[in-house]
Design a protein around this motif. Structure first.
Motif, PDB file in Angstrom:
ATOM      1  N   ALA A  33       0.832  -1.203   0.000  1.00 35.95           N
ATOM      2  CA  ALA A  33       0.000   0.000   0.000  1.00 35.95           C
ATOM      3  C   ALA A  33       0.869   1.257   0.000  1.00 35.95           C
ATOM      4  CB  ALA A  33      -0.936  -0.005   1.209  1.00 35.95           C
ATOM      5  N   VAL A  34       1.960   1.230   0.765  1.00 34.65           N
ATOM      6  CA  VAL A  34       2.892   2.368   0.774  1.00 34.65           C
ATOM      7  C   VAL A  34       3.533   2.512  -0.603  1.00 34.65           C
ATOM      8  CG1 VAL A  34       5.033   3.266   1.766  1.00 34.65           C
ATOM      9  CG2 VAL A  34       3.329   2.201   3.245  1.00 34.65           C
ATOM     10  N   TRP A  35       3.961   1.407  -1.183  1.00 35.23           N
ATOM     11  CA  TRP A  35       4.600   1.417  -2.499  1.00 35.23           C
ATOM     12  C   TRP A  35       3.644   1.984  -3.551  1.00 35.23           C
ATOM     13  CZ3 TRP A  35       9.441   0.503  -4.116  1.00 35.23           C
ATOM     14  CH2 TRP A  35       9.652   0.283  -5.474  1.00 35.23           C
ATOM     15  N   SER A  36       2.391   1.607  -3.503  1.00 36.14           N
ATOM     16  CA  SER A  36       1.408   2.118  -4.454  1.00 36.14           C
ATOM     17  C   SER A  36       1.192   3.615  -4.285  1.00 36.14           C
ATOM     18  CB  SER A  36       0.070   1.400  -4.275  1.00 36.14           C
ATOM     19  OG  SER A  36       0.192   0.052  -4.589  1.00 36.14           O
ATOM     20  N   ALA A  37       1.143   4.077  -3.058  1.00 34.16           N
ATOM     21  CA  ALA A  37       0.945   5.510  -2.817  1.00 34.16           C
ATOM     22  C   ALA A  37       2.138   6.318  -3.312  1.00 34.16           C
ATOM     23  CB  ALA A  37       0.704   5.766  -1.334  1.00 34.16           C
ATOM     24  N   VAL A  38       3.341   5.847  -3.054  1.00 35.67           N
ATOM     25  CA  VAL A  38       4.531   6.557  -3.521  1.00 35.67           C
ATOM     26  C   VAL A  38       4.599   6.519  -5.045  1.00 35.67           C
ATOM     27  CG1 VAL A  38       7.060   6.524  -3.511  1.00 35.67           C
ATOM     28  CG2 VAL A  38       5.808   6.219  -1.380  1.00 35.67           C
ATOM     29  N   PHE A  61      -0.268  16.851   0.643  1.00 38.05           N
ATOM     30  CA  PHE A  61      -0.731  16.256   1.892  1.00 38.05           C
ATOM     31  C   PHE A  61      -1.488  14.959   1.632  1.00 38.05           C
ATOM     32  CE2 PHE A  61      -4.140  15.663   5.008  1.00 38.05           C
ATOM     33  CZ  PHE A  61      -3.380  15.467   6.144  1.00 38.05           C
ATOM     34  N   VAL A  62      -2.383  14.975   0.646  1.00 39.95           N
ATOM     35  CA  VAL A  62      -3.184  13.780   0.357  1.00 39.95           C
ATOM     36  C   VAL A  62      -2.286  12.612  -0.016  1.00 39.95           C
ATOM     37  CG1 VAL A  62      -4.814  12.805  -1.308  1.00 39.95           C
ATOM     38  CG2 VAL A  62      -5.312  14.985  -0.232  1.00 39.95           C
ATOM     39  N   TRP A  63      -1.341  12.826  -0.932  1.00 40.31           N
ATOM     40  CA  TRP A  63      -0.501  11.716  -1.394  1.00 40.31           C
ATOM     41  C   TRP A  63       0.508  11.282  -0.337  1.00 40.31           C
ATOM     42  CZ3 TRP A  63      -2.228   8.602  -4.637  1.00 40.31           C
ATOM     43  CH2 TRP A  63      -2.964   9.003  -5.730  1.00 40.31           C
ATOM     44  N   LEU A  64       1.063  12.220   0.417  1.00 42.03           N
ATOM     45  CA  LEU A  64       2.021  11.816   1.456  1.00 42.03           C
ATOM     46  C   LEU A  64       1.320  11.113   2.617  1.00 42.03           C
ATOM     47  CD1 LEU A  64       4.474  14.846   1.491  1.00 42.03           C
ATOM     48  CD2 LEU A  64       4.828  12.564   0.530  1.00 42.03           C
ATOM     49  N   PHE A  65       0.113  11.578   2.951  1.00 42.18           N
ATOM     50  CA  PHE A  65      -0.628  10.895   4.011  1.00 42.18           C
ATOM     51  C   PHE A  65      -1.082   9.514   3.562  1.00 42.18           C
ATOM     52  CE2 PHE A  65      -4.326  10.143   6.813  1.00 42.18           C
ATOM     53  CZ  PHE A  65      -3.638  10.160   8.018  1.00 42.18           C
ATOM     54  N   ALA A  66      -1.368   9.372   2.258  1.00 43.62           N
ATOM     55  CA  ALA A  66      -1.723   8.049   1.737  1.00 43.62           C
ATOM     56  C   ALA A  66      -0.553   7.087   1.866  1.00 43.62           C
ATOM     57  CB  ALA A  66      -2.160   8.162   0.273  1.00 43.62           C
ATOM     58  N   LEU A  99      -8.860  -1.682   6.884  1.00 44.48           N
ATOM     59  CA  LEU A  99      -8.950  -0.235   7.068  1.00 44.48           C
ATOM     60  C   LEU A  99      -8.098   0.500   6.042  1.00 44.48           C
ATOM     61  CD1 LEU A  99      -9.966   2.126   8.849  1.00 44.48           C
ATOM     62  CD2 LEU A  99      -7.903   1.809  10.218  1.00 44.48           C
ATOM     63  N   VAL A 100      -6.897   0.018   5.792  1.00 45.55           N
ATOM     64  CA  VAL A 100      -6.021   0.630   4.791  1.00 45.55           C
ATOM     65  C   VAL A 100      -6.629   0.511   3.398  1.00 45.55           C
ATOM     66  CG1 VAL A 100      -3.768   0.377   3.660  1.00 45.55           C
ATOM     67  CG2 VAL A 100      -3.919   0.407   6.135  1.00 45.55           C
ATOM     68  N   ALA A 101      -7.244  -0.615   3.085  1.00 43.43           N
ATOM     69  CA  ALA A 101      -7.864  -0.791   1.774  1.00 43.43           C
ATOM     70  C   ALA A 101      -9.019   0.186   1.567  1.00 43.43           C
ATOM     71  CB  ALA A 101      -8.355  -2.226   1.610  1.00 43.43           C
ATOM     72  N   PHE A 103      -9.372   3.064   3.103  1.00 47.46           N
ATOM     73  CA  PHE A 103      -8.762   4.389   3.012  1.00 47.46           C
ATOM     74  C   PHE A 103      -8.183   4.606   1.619  1.00 47.46           C
ATOM     75  CE2 PHE A 103      -5.040   7.168   3.426  1.00 47.46           C
ATOM     76  CZ  PHE A 103      -5.662   8.302   3.909  1.00 47.46           C
ATOM     77  N   TRP A 104      -7.534   3.593   1.048  1.00 43.78           N
ATOM     78  CA  TRP A 104      -6.939   3.709  -0.282  1.00 43.78           C
ATOM     79  C   TRP A 104      -8.018   3.947  -1.337  1.00 43.78           C
ATOM     80  CZ3 TRP A 104      -2.800   5.157  -2.377  1.00 43.78           C
ATOM     81  CH2 TRP A 104      -2.496   4.841  -3.697  1.00 43.78           C
ATOM     82  N   LEU A 105      -9.142   3.243  -1.234  1.00 51.68           N
ATOM     83  CA  LEU A 105     -10.239   3.485  -2.168  1.00 51.68           C
ATOM     84  C   LEU A 105     -10.797   4.894  -2.021  1.00 51.68           C
ATOM     85  CD1 LEU A 105     -12.134   0.080  -2.066  1.00 51.68           C
ATOM     86  CD2 LEU A 105     -10.745   1.008  -3.923  1.00 51.68           C
ATOM     87  N   ASN A 106     -10.849   5.399  -0.802  1.00 50.84           N
ATOM     88  CA  ASN A 106     -11.295   6.773  -0.597  1.00 50.84           C
ATOM     89  C   ASN A 106     -10.324   7.771  -1.212  1.00 50.84           C
ATOM     90  OD1 ASN A 106     -13.658   6.165   0.763  1.00 50.84           O
ATOM     91  ND2 ASN A 106     -12.665   6.147   2.762  1.00 50.84           N
ATOM     92  N   ILE A 107      -9.038   7.526  -1.090  1.00 52.48           N
ATOM     93  CA  ILE A 107      -8.034   8.415  -1.689  1.00 52.48           C
ATOM     94  C   ILE A 107      -8.183   8.419  -3.198  1.00 52.48           C
ATOM     95  CG2 ILE A 107      -5.554   8.660  -2.151  1.00 52.48           C
ATOM     96  CD1 ILE A 107      -6.304   9.756   0.526  1.00 52.48           C
ATOM     97  N   LEU A 108      -8.294   7.245  -3.803  1.00 51.40           N
ATOM     98  CA  LEU A 108      -8.442   7.175  -5.254  1.00 51.40           C
ATOM     99  C   LEU A 108      -9.716   7.870  -5.717  1.00 51.40           C
ATOM    100  CD1 LEU A 108      -7.230   3.560  -6.062  1.00 51.40           C
ATOM    101  CD2 LEU A 108      -5.993   5.711  -6.331  1.00 51.40           C
ATOM    102  N   SER A 109     -10.782   7.690  -4.992  1.00 52.87           N
ATOM    103  CA  SER A 109     -12.039   8.349  -5.341  1.00 52.87           C
ATOM    104  C   SER A 109     -11.912   9.861  -5.219  1.00 52.87           C
ATOM    105  CB  SER A 109     -13.151   7.840  -4.427  1.00 52.87           C
ATOM    106  OG  SER A 109     -14.328   8.575  -4.618  1.00 52.87           O
ATOM    107  N   TYR A 110     -11.323  10.333  -4.143  1.00 54.60           N
ATOM    108  CA  TYR A 110     -11.175  11.773  -3.934  1.00 54.60           C
ATOM    109  C   TYR A 110     -10.288  12.395  -5.002  1.00 54.60           C
ATOM    110  CZ  TYR A 110     -10.175  16.244  -1.796  1.00 54.60           C
ATOM    111  OH  TYR A 110     -10.048  17.596  -1.575  1.00 54.60           O
ATOM    112  N   VAL A 111      -9.189  11.745  -5.309  1.00 55.24           N
ATOM    113  CA  VAL A 111      -8.254  12.284  -6.292  1.00 55.24           C
ATOM    114  C   VAL A 111      -8.877  12.299  -7.687  1.00 55.24           C
ATOM    115  CG1 VAL A 111      -6.065  11.813  -7.443  1.00 55.24           C
ATOM    116  CG2 VAL A 111      -6.195  11.767  -4.972  1.00 55.24           C
TER     117      VAL A 111
END
Length: 120
Positions: A33-38, A61-66, A99-101, A103-111
């Motif tokens: 999950a960290v690797w995907s965010a970076v 902030f969004v991408w670094l927090f992800a 929980l991370v999964a 959150f990751w879907l929420n980040i992708l949706s928001y972005v």
């Protein structure tokens, strides 16, 4: 007449090697999950820099927090579960991964829906 409390039995702890194995196996999924965010941060910056845009403070902030969130969740799950039985540690790690999964879907949706608010 004083009554003494019955002796409590200590819960059997899992062996250290099993705790390490469970935490490491779960850690691989959290690391992905960290690797995907970076990776997405790098791709986003490269893509929009070619178009003449850059990320604003919210975008960074969004991408670094992800990228930071899975590390925080793994740390919290390990802290909660390392003194428990092996199956309880595995369930706590699995709950953290869920929980991370989410959150990751929420980040992708928001972005994807609010790209213009992340660019300057």
């Amino acid at each position: 007449m004083t009554e003494t409390a019955p002796p409590t039995q200590a819960r059997p702890r899992a062996p250290l090697w099993l705790i390490v194995a469970i935490a490491a196996m779960a850690g691989l999924f959290f690391a992905y999950a960290v690797w995907s965010a970076v990776g997405n941060l790098i791709q986003t910056v490269a893509f929009y820099s070619e178009a003449g845009f850059s990320l604003n403070a919210l975008g960074w902030f969004v991408w670094l927090f992800a990228a930071l969130f899975p590390v925080l969740v793994w740390s919290a799950a390990f802290t909660l579960g390392f003194r428990r039985r092996a199956h309880e540690l595995a369930l706590i790690m699995l709950g953290g991964l869920a929980l991370v999964a989410v959150f990751w879907l929420n980040i992708l949706s928001y972005v994807s829906l609010n790209t213009s608010s992340l660019l300057s």
